[in-house]
Design a protein around this motif. Structure first.
Motif, mmCIF file in Angstrom:
data_model
loop_
_atom_site.group_PDB
_atom_site.id
_atom_site.type_symbol
_atom_site.label_atom_id
_atom_site.label_comp_id
_atom_site.label_asym_id
_atom_site.label_seq_id
_atom_site.Cartn_x
_atom_site.Cartn_y
_atom_site.Cartn_z
ATOM 1 N N GLY A 154 0.970 -1.190 -0.173
ATOM 2 C CA GLY A 154 -0.205 -0.004 -0.127
ATOM 3 C C GLY A 154 0.611 1.033 -0.185
ATOM 4 N N ALA A 155 0.622 2.500 0.391
ATOM 5 C CA ALA A 155 1.095 3.608 0.565
ATOM 6 C C ALA A 155 2.443 3.249 1.548
ATOM 7 N N VAL A 156 3.500 2.520 1.264
ATOM 8 C CA VAL A 156 4.724 2.712 1.487
ATOM 9 C C VAL A 156 5.732 2.632 0.925
ATOM 10 N N ASP A 157 6.840 2.767 1.368
ATOM 11 C CA ASP A 157 8.201 3.483 0.132
ATOM 12 C C ASP A 157 8.953 1.927 -0.899
ATOM 13 N N ARG A 158 9.286 0.894 0.417
ATOM 14 C CA ARG A 158 9.754 -0.059 0.217
ATOM 15 C C ARG A 158 8.614 -1.272 0.639
ATOM 16 N N PRO A 159 7.768 -2.048 -0.655
ATOM 17 C CA PRO A 159 7.021 -2.933 -0.483
ATOM 18 C C PRO A 159 7.829 -4.225 0.141
ATOM 19 N N THR A 160 7.415 -4.658 1.362
ATOM 20 C CA THR A 160 8.038 -5.708 1.854
ATOM 21 C C THR A 160 7.225 -7.187 1.864
ATOM 22 N N THR A 161 7.339 -8.658 1.771
ATOM 23 C CA THR A 161 7.247 -10.040 1.963
ATOM 24 C C THR A 161 7.989 -10.210 2.948
ATOM 25 N N LEU A 162 7.430 -11.099 4.005
ATOM 26 C CA LEU A 162 8.751 -10.970 5.440
ATOM 27 C C LEU A 162 7.768 -12.504 5.825
ATOM 28 N N SER A 163 8.840 -13.672 5.509
ATOM 29 C CA SER A 163 8.855 -14.923 6.179
ATOM 30 C C SER A 163 8.137 -14.784 7.872
ATOM 31 N N LEU A 164 7.986 -16.156 8.430
ATOM 32 C CA LEU A 164 7.812 -16.104 9.720
ATOM 33 C C LEU A 164 9.246 -15.680 10.084
ATOM 34 N N ALA A 165 10.185 -16.966 9.656
ATOM 35 C CA ALA A 165 11.831 -16.483 10.267
ATOM 36 C C ALA A 165 12.039 -15.624 10.248
ATOM 37 N N ASP A 166 12.279 -14.427 9.148
ATOM 38 C CA ASP A 166 12.161 -13.358 9.079
ATOM 39 C C ASP A 166 11.927 -12.462 10.527
ATOM 40 N N LEU A 167 10.253 -12.699 10.577
ATOM 41 C CA LEU A 167 9.886 -12.020 11.752
ATOM 42 C C LEU A 167 10.107 -12.916 12.837
ATOM 43 N N MET A 168 11.115 -13.706 13.560
ATOM 44 C CA MET A 168 11.199 -14.351 14.656
ATOM 45 C C MET A 168 12.424 -13.807 14.765
ATOM 46 N N ARG A 169 13.520 -13.594 13.751
ATOM 47 C CA ARG A 169 14.499 -12.992 14.216
ATOM 48 C C ARG A 169 14.400 -11.976 14.297
ATOM 49 N N ARG A 170 13.989 -11.072 14.261
ATOM 50 C CA ARG A 170 13.285 -9.128 14.778
ATOM 51 C C ARG A 170 13.004 -9.274 16.453
ATOM 52 N N PRO A 171 13.609 -7.984 16.926
ATOM 53 C CA PRO A 171 12.951 -8.327 18.361
ATOM 54 C C PRO A 171 11.806 -8.307 19.154
ATOM 55 N N ALA A 172 11.682 -9.613 19.908
ATOM 56 C CA ALA A 172 10.537 -10.269 20.384
ATOM 57 C C ALA A 172 10.277 -9.489 21.593
ATOM 58 N N VAL A 173 9.626 -9.590 22.114
ATOM 59 C CA VAL A 173 8.485 -9.008 23.308
ATOM 60 C C VAL A 173 7.274 -10.331 23.662
ATOM 61 N N THR A 174 7.056 -10.118 25.158
ATOM 62 C CA THR A 174 6.158 -10.701 25.376
ATOM 63 C C THR A 174 4.965 -10.068 25.865
ATOM 64 N N SER A 175 4.253 -10.349 26.039
ATOM 65 C CA SER A 175 2.730 -9.221 27.062
ATOM 66 C C SER A 175 2.113 -10.250 27.297
ATOM 67 N N ARG A 176 1.605 -9.586 28.131
ATOM 68 C CA ARG A 176 0.538 -10.175 28.982
ATOM 69 C C ARG A 176 -1.187 -9.534 28.463
ATOM 70 N N LEU A 209 8.539 -2.011 11.935
ATOM 71 C CA LEU A 209 8.133 -2.825 10.477
ATOM 72 C C LEU A 209 7.326 -2.074 9.759
ATOM 73 N N LEU A 210 6.580 -0.548 9.611
ATOM 74 C CA LEU A 210 5.833 0.377 8.977
ATOM 75 C C LEU A 210 7.018 0.725 9.037
ATOM 76 N N THR A 211 7.825 1.682 9.822
ATOM 77 C CA THR A 211 8.357 2.696 9.828
ATOM 78 C C THR A 211 9.647 2.119 8.547
ATOM 79 N N GLU A 212 10.300 0.870 8.974
ATOM 80 C CA GLU A 212 11.116 0.783 7.986
ATOM 81 C C GLU A 212 10.403 0.593 6.327
ATOM 82 N N ALA A 213 9.336 0.198 6.333
ATOM 83 C CA ALA A 213 8.869 -0.230 4.956
ATOM 84 C C ALA A 213 8.459 0.980 4.565
ATOM 85 N N GLY A 214 8.510 2.559 5.374
ATOM 86 C CA GLY A 214 8.471 3.610 4.362
ATOM 87 C C GLY A 214 7.013 4.484 4.390
ATOM 88 N N LEU A 215 6.856 4.214 5.775
ATOM 89 C CA LEU A 215 4.790 4.944 6.485
ATOM 90 C C LEU A 215 5.149 6.078 5.091
#
Ligand SMILES: Nc1nc2c(c(=O)[nH]1)N[C@H]1C(S)=C(S)[C@@H](COP(=O)(O)O)O[C@H]1N2
Ligand SMILES: [Mo]
Length: 367
Positions: free
Chosen positions: A71-93, A133-139
């Protein structure tokens, strides 16, 4: 033939005295609730968290899963689950509650998933924050809404659709909003959105899109069915209504004593009883919980556990010491937040949304 001609699922309100129909029963068996005794757990054990799916649980595969960001981003991207899991992870209740919770208590009853009070649960969600992720895609600076689409597909009230929801950009950029793959330390279960779902702390359940496959940034308001038609607070069919957003305050009691198998009526013995439950609000800070043991004639403050800064979007425990005396009575509980409290009389709307009417638990104290 068009879908609208074949479909017999127009939105409607039950006739006076009309019981739950077989179609509502079918929804109620697919979409199970939290057994209220499970309010005892800080984190809802797997399988006891409520489940709501509009259509079917789609067949998904974690290894080949792809998330598109476009959509309205500078760099459209496709990510696998592995790509996402390499990013900083948090656990939230985070507490989730279906916006339709309480629907079956409305009179007249909007015909839909007939929740009483049990469409709620609190889980520990593991994932990565959406905002970077949205910022890196260039919102785009013109971005207004972000649309989230799941892999499930169906027809609702005659409209064929993928399940999709729009979220205003400022909400999508909140640091608490997560793309999650884990629930209670395990991979997401199929019914909770495996392999990837959105979690929007504070919002009613419909915003937490499961089986998330596409994120699209929009420079106009999202006009999909689940925002424009469903999840609106309105009294008349023609009224566009206000959108359902954040969770209203609510307290629930784990019903005390023991139940009758069929009626769920509660029985107790006289003497000291510790009434317990949970309270929450997704729109403002909780300010208190009150209990009535005389059918709502008088109210007393319950003991509300302090807010835990580690878990700002979880429910909070409350307790109230009661001395039960022989006879029949009705127990009530209500929460208040900084914006107000729960209604004691119903505030009806057509879709049966956000009904946080106080819970009433009739009990019989045996001699
Ligand atoms: N893709 C998709 N996401 C969805 C839904 C759905 O039908 N499809 N239902 C929503 C609704 S209405 C609710 S209340 C929550 C329920 O989440 P849970 O089943 O994990 O408790 O998921 C939301 N996310
Ligand atoms: Mo829901």
């Amino acid at each position: 033939m068009t879908i609208a001609q074949t479909s017999n699922s127009r939105a409607r309100v039950a006739d006076p005295g009309e019981g739950i129909g077989l179609d509502e029963l079918a929804l109620a068996t697919r979409n199970h609730g939290l057994p209220l005794e499970a309010l005892r757990y800080d984190v809802t054990p797997p399988g006891l968290h409520y489940v709501l799916t509009h259509f079917d649980i789609p067949a998904t595969d974690a290894h080949s899963w792809q998330l598109e960001i476009g959509g309205a981003v500078d760099r459209p991207t496709t990510l696998s689950l592995a790509d996402l899991m390499r990013r900083p992870a948090v656990t939230s209740r985070v507490l989730l509650e279906c916006a339709g919770n309480g629907r079956a208590r409305f009179e007249p009853r909007p015909v839909s998933q007939p929740w009483l009070l049990e469409a709620v649960g609190t889980a520990e969600w593991t994932g990565t924050p959406l905002a970077p992720l949205l910022t890196e895609a260039g919102l785009s600076p013109d971005a207004v809404d972000v649309a989230f689409t799941g892999a499930d597909h169906g027809v609702e009230r005659g409209v064929e659709q993928d399940y999709a929801r729009g979220l205003p950009v400022p909400e999508a950029l909140r640091p608490e909003v997560l793309l999650v793959w884990g629930m209670n330390g395990m991979p997401l279960l199929p019914q909770h959105g495996a392999p990837l779902r959105l979690v929007v702390p504070g919002w009613y359940g419909m915003a937490h899109v499961k089986w998330l496959s596409r994120i699209e940034v929009l420079t106009e308001r999202f006009t999909g069915y689940q925002n424009a038609t469903a999840y609106r607070l309105k009294v008349d069919a023609d009224d566009p209504g206000e959108p359902v957003t954040r969770i209203r305050p609510r307290a629930l009691m784990a019903p005390p004593g023991w139940p009758d198998f069929m009626t769920r009526e509660r029985f107790l013995r006289p003497g000291p009883v510790s009434l317990t439950g949970r309270a929450w609000s997704g729109r403002a800070a909780l300010t208190g919980v009150e209990v009535s043991t005389d059918g709502g004639l008088s109210w007393a403050q319950a003991d509300l556990a302090p807010a835990d800064p580690a878990h700002p979007y979880a429910w909070r425990a409350w307790t109230y010491d009661w001395t039960a005396t022989t006879g029949a009575c009705e127990l009530l509980v209500r929460a208040t937040d900084e914006l107000g409290g729960q209604p004691v009389e119903q505030e009806w709307n057509r879709q049966g949304m956000a009904n946080n009417l106080v819970q009433r638990v009739p009990v019989t104290v045996l001699p």
